[in-house]
Design an enzyme around this catalytic site. Structure first.
Site, PDB file in Angstrom:
ATOM      1  N   SER A 197     -26.188 -28.218  -6.843  1.00 46.71           N
ATOM      2  CA  SER A 197     -25.256 -29.168  -7.422  1.00 46.71           C
ATOM      3  C   SER A 197     -26.077 -30.293  -7.819  1.00 46.71           C
ATOM      4  CB  SER A 197     -24.114 -29.395  -6.551  1.00 46.71           C
ATOM      5  OG  SER A 197     -24.635 -30.698  -5.667  1.00 46.71           O
ATOM      6  N   ASP A 198     -25.672 -31.460  -8.779  1.00 50.95           N
ATOM      7  CA  ASP A 198     -26.568 -32.564  -8.822  1.00 50.95           C
ATOM      8  C   ASP A 198     -26.056 -33.438  -7.856  1.00 50.95           C
ATOM      9  OD1 ASP A 198     -27.565 -34.189 -11.955  1.00 50.95           O
ATOM     10  OD2 ASP A 198     -28.147 -34.424  -9.897  1.00 50.95           O
ATOM     11  N   TRP A 199     -26.813 -34.567  -7.706  1.00 53.46           N
ATOM     12  CA  TRP A 199     -26.585 -35.341  -6.564  1.00 53.46           C
ATOM     13  C   TRP A 199     -25.120 -35.941  -6.427  1.00 53.46           C
ATOM     14  CZ3 TRP A 199     -30.533 -38.005  -3.657  1.00 53.46           C
ATOM     15  CH2 TRP A 199     -30.179 -38.959  -2.693  1.00 53.46           C
ATOM     16  N   GLY A 200     -24.469 -35.369  -5.231  1.00 48.24           N
ATOM     17  CA  GLY A 200     -23.166 -35.823  -5.083  1.00 48.24           C
ATOM     18  C   GLY A 200     -21.821 -35.513  -6.151  1.00 48.24           C
ATOM     19  N   SER A 201     -22.338 -34.507  -7.226  1.00 46.26           N
ATOM     20  CA  SER A 201     -21.497 -34.065  -8.046  1.00 46.26           C
ATOM     21  C   SER A 201     -20.150 -33.360  -7.736  1.00 46.26           C
ATOM     22  CB  SER A 201     -22.375 -33.227  -9.192  1.00 46.26           C
ATOM     23  OG  SER A 201     -22.687 -31.945  -8.460  1.00 46.26           O
TER      24      SER A 201
END
Ligand code: GLC
Length: 745
Positions: free
Chosen positions: A275-279
């Site tokens: 995932s992207d950061w915190g997505s």
């Protein structure tokens, strides 16, 4: 493991060992493999709650986490790896990732600049250098290449991609993945590549960072997915990162159609999705899930294998499995993917494979790497305008070098600069001095207040005019002005969208004031995106787009300005005349009312032209090239497009010969032009070359509204030239018989 094993043998062996490991792992250990923590070497996302730090440390110390990002340096990596290998029950090694976007220690040009070179071999070499240096610092995974097609110069991250075209973007995606991963992922100088962001992040509405992307099926399949498809088919990236944004109201991290159906189903991708950061957590803010538990459930079921810095897998996956809401087989599939790439990296053979102090001492910032950065920078420079013999600079003219960016040793490093030292690039002044040029320098105006290296929001200078008058006075007294304008490193990149993409701050005012006393200006534009340069184009004789060119920026720019290097770059993005034209791109549809007409009811503005200021594919040289003798011939499995290019000038030079098609009538409206081939050729003065480019099924077909690839019979226009405004034209008719012999995809 013996090296005589074939890849297939190894793969088979890996799968057996993965099965054995999975059978031994507890659910807690499995969830740990799907959790990725950030270290503290760099900040590339919103910091988590304070109390998480203690939890992270405890879990890391007990080897319960599968991978980390933002840990850099052999010692730091060794310490964390020791925890994983020695303190955990199964000793599963961790992977260490970082955003090695255009270099680790040695900065090559930003990716958008490299795209302007159209030099695939050099782009691959640049990624190779980045991988060697990243691996020497203990890393084995980069979150690059970003393959987001974008028509949005207001979006700060266009600097990180390859521009507006899916064909050029596809070829560059392949080159960069191959550069990062090399031929053997278990070698100690190759790293996992990540194609990102999956998908359509580059279509953020109005170029506003993290904004909604609203695109139709045919745009998704014909514009957005091709670079992912090309990389997956031709370069085998072992990681995919999903996207923050929604497409059709679905956040990338929770998009099962994209991740499960297209990527893991249709494409048979067997690597790992991160995932992207915190997505995953951000799906709550999107209003797509109600809470963190649902975020974990939706993300894992949609095919997002690793959770980067959301902690929702850590907090909720075990309970979701124990409650029966998520089948453990779903977890096992994700863990299998993580373990698979760890085996491919050789980490199970040797968890410390990428940890070697001697390599860290000897492989960073070497002369050879700096030479690659210089070569890449030279080829990335685009000569936008050159009239009245303004360039190359005449040795007998007194030069005024003006602009804060002319001495800036930080801006050329760009916003995604990994472990580069601040203020360590070669400035233009450094380049002038190294070349022994005679000039008088004046600062002009500060572009941004404060140290341009730091990450804080940029405070553009609108008030400090201290150097203004001196600069104008010096310009008045000199024969030739080299004025350097544009953006500092932190004005583009993530979180750096701009609604106004003119020259920031007081620079336009300075340009006009200098022009009033001396119009002989060579304008050097240093930026991470296309800027609006309409006034400059109307008033100054020469304009050079130099982007952010990395550590050897000043040398490369000087080589072009003095003529030591004949510029050969071509624009990977259209330059708008005004921000109101955006999105403006060459491969647009014709509309039902193309112009021009002598009344108002056609597709146009009443206050602006339709055309860009500089077109996709545009770039001048100190020589010029003539195209002739364009023919097409229908072969069994392709159309052969042949033409001649002549260097009609008096200097050797390189030309990017470009091939565009137009499918005149199809079951969906097709673009007025589409890049479908190119070749960068070196031609001596007076030399002519015949070029042959192939149009195969892949180039002649398209995805229809059902997302199916089709090739349809009918008439095709063919255009060739050194820009998307390619003048030389012919056409051919593709019959159903030809299509049969082509064989649809
Ligand atoms: C950032 C970016 C992504 C990057 C990741 C880790 O927010 O969107 O491209 O790889 O976080 O730094």
């Amino acid at each position: 493991m013996t090296s005589t094993l074939t890849h297939a043998d190894k793969t088979g062996l890996y799968e057996t060992r993965i099965d054995e490991l999975l059978a031994e792992m507890t659910l807690t250990e499995k969830v740990g493999q799907l959790t990725q923590f950030s270290g503290f070497h760099d900040v590339t996302g919103p910091a988590p709650a304070e109390w998480r730090a203690a939890q992270k440390h405890h879990l890391l110390q007990n080897g319960l986490i599968g991978s980390m990002l933002n840990v850099v340096g052999v010692e730091a990596v060794r310490n964390y790896q020791k925890f994983a290998v020695e303190n955990s029950r199964l000793g599963i090694p961790m992977m260490f990732a970082y955003d090695v976007i255009h270099g680790q220690k040695t900065m090559c040009p930003i990716p958008l600049a490299e795209a302007a070179s159209w030099d695939l071999n050099l782009i691959r070499k640049s990624a190779r250098v980045a991988a060697i240096e990243a691996a020497a610092q203990g890393l084995n995974w980069t979150f690059a290449p970003m393959v987001d097609v974008s028509r949005e110069p207001r979006w700060g991250r266009v600097m990180e991609g390859a521009g507006e075209d899916p064909y050029l973007g596809s070829r560059i995606a392949e080159a960069r993945v191959k550069g990062f991963q090399g031929d053997n992922l278990s070698a100690n100088d190759t790293i996992l590549a990540t194609i990102k962001h999956f998908a359509a992040y580059g279509f953020a509405e109005a170029g506003k960072e993290y904004n909604t992307a609203e695109i139709g099926t045919t745009t998704l399949h014909n514009m957005v997915l091709p670079p992912f498809d090309a990389a997956l088919k031709n370069a085998n990236p072992r990681s995919v990162m999903n996207a923050f944004n929604t497409v059709n109201g679905i956040p990338g991290t929770g998009d099962a159609a994209l991740q499960r159906d297209w990527l893991k189903g249709n494409q048979k991708f067997d690597g790992v999705v991160v995932s992207d950061w915190g997505s995953a957590l951000e799906m709550i803010a999107h209003g797509f899930v109600a809470d963190e538990r649902e975020a974990a459930k939706v993300a894992i079921l949609a095919g997002s294998d690793i959770d980067m810095e959301s902690y929702v897998y850590l907090d909720h996956l075990e309970n979701l499995v124990e409650s029966g809401e998520v089948d453990e087989a779903v977890i096992d599939d994700a863990v299998r993917r993580v373990l698979r790439v760890k085996f491919e990296l050789g980490l199970f053979d040797d968890p410390y494979r990428y940890i070697d102090s001697e390599r860290e001492q000897t492989r960073l910032f070497t002369e050879s790497h700096l030479n690659t950065a210089l070569a890449m920078a030279r080829k990335s420079i685009v000569l936008l305008k050159n009239e009245r013999g303004a360039l190359p600079l005449s040795a007998d003219k007194k030069i005024a070098l003006i602009g804060a960016l002319a001495v800036d040793q930080d801006a050329p490093l760009g916003n995604w600069r990994a472990d580069a030292d601040a203020h360590s690039a070669m400035s233009i002044m450094d380049g002038f001095d190294e070349a022994g040029l005679d000039y008088v320098y004046s600062y002009g105006v500060t572009v941004q207040l404060g140290d341009s290296h730091f990450e804080y929001p940029v405070h553009v200078n609108y008030e400090n005019r201290d150097g203004f008058d001196e600069a104008v006075a010096i310009a008045r007294d000199m024969d030739q002005v080299v004025l350097v304008v544009g953006e500092t490193a932190r004005m583009s990149g993530e979180g750096r969208s701009r609604a106004d993409i003119g020259l920031p701050g007081l620079q336009q005012e300075l340009l006009e004031a200098i022009h009033a006393v001396n119009p002989n200006i060579v304008l050097i534009v240093m930026s991470g995106r296309p800027l609006v340069l309409s006034w400059a184009d109307a008033n100054v004789p020469a304009i050079v787009q130099v982007w952010h060119l990395g550590h050897r920026s000043g040398g490369a720019i000087t080589d072009v300005l003095t003529g030591k290097e004949n510029p050969s770059g071509k624009l990977p993005m259209s330059f708008p005349r005004s921000v109101g034209q955006i999105p403006i791109y060459y491969n647009h549809l014709n509309t039902g009312r193309p112009g021009p007409r002598d009344e108002v009811t056609w597709a146009h503005y009443s206050d602006e032209k339709n055309s860009p200021l500089y077109a996709f594919g545009h770039g001048l040289s100190y020589t010029w090239f003539e195209y002739s003798d364009l023919t097409t011939r229908l072969e069994i499995d392709h159309v052969d497009v042949s033409f001649r290019v002549k260097n009609a000038g008096h200097r050797d030079g390189e030309e990017v010969a470009q091939l565009y098609i137009r499918d005149r009538v199809a079951s969906i409206a097709r673009p007025v032009k589409e890049l479908k081939g190119f070749e960068k050729v070196h031609l001596s003065a007076g030399e002519t070359k015949r070029i042959h480019l192939k149009l195969k099924g892949d180039e002649l077909g398209f995805f229809n509204t059902q997302g199916n690839f089709v090739i349809e019979q009918g008439e095709f226009d063919v255009f060739v030239g050194g820009t998307s405004d390619a003048p030389l034209h012919t056409m051919f008719n593709l019959s159903d018989e030809h299509i049969m012999s082509f064989g649809a995809k």
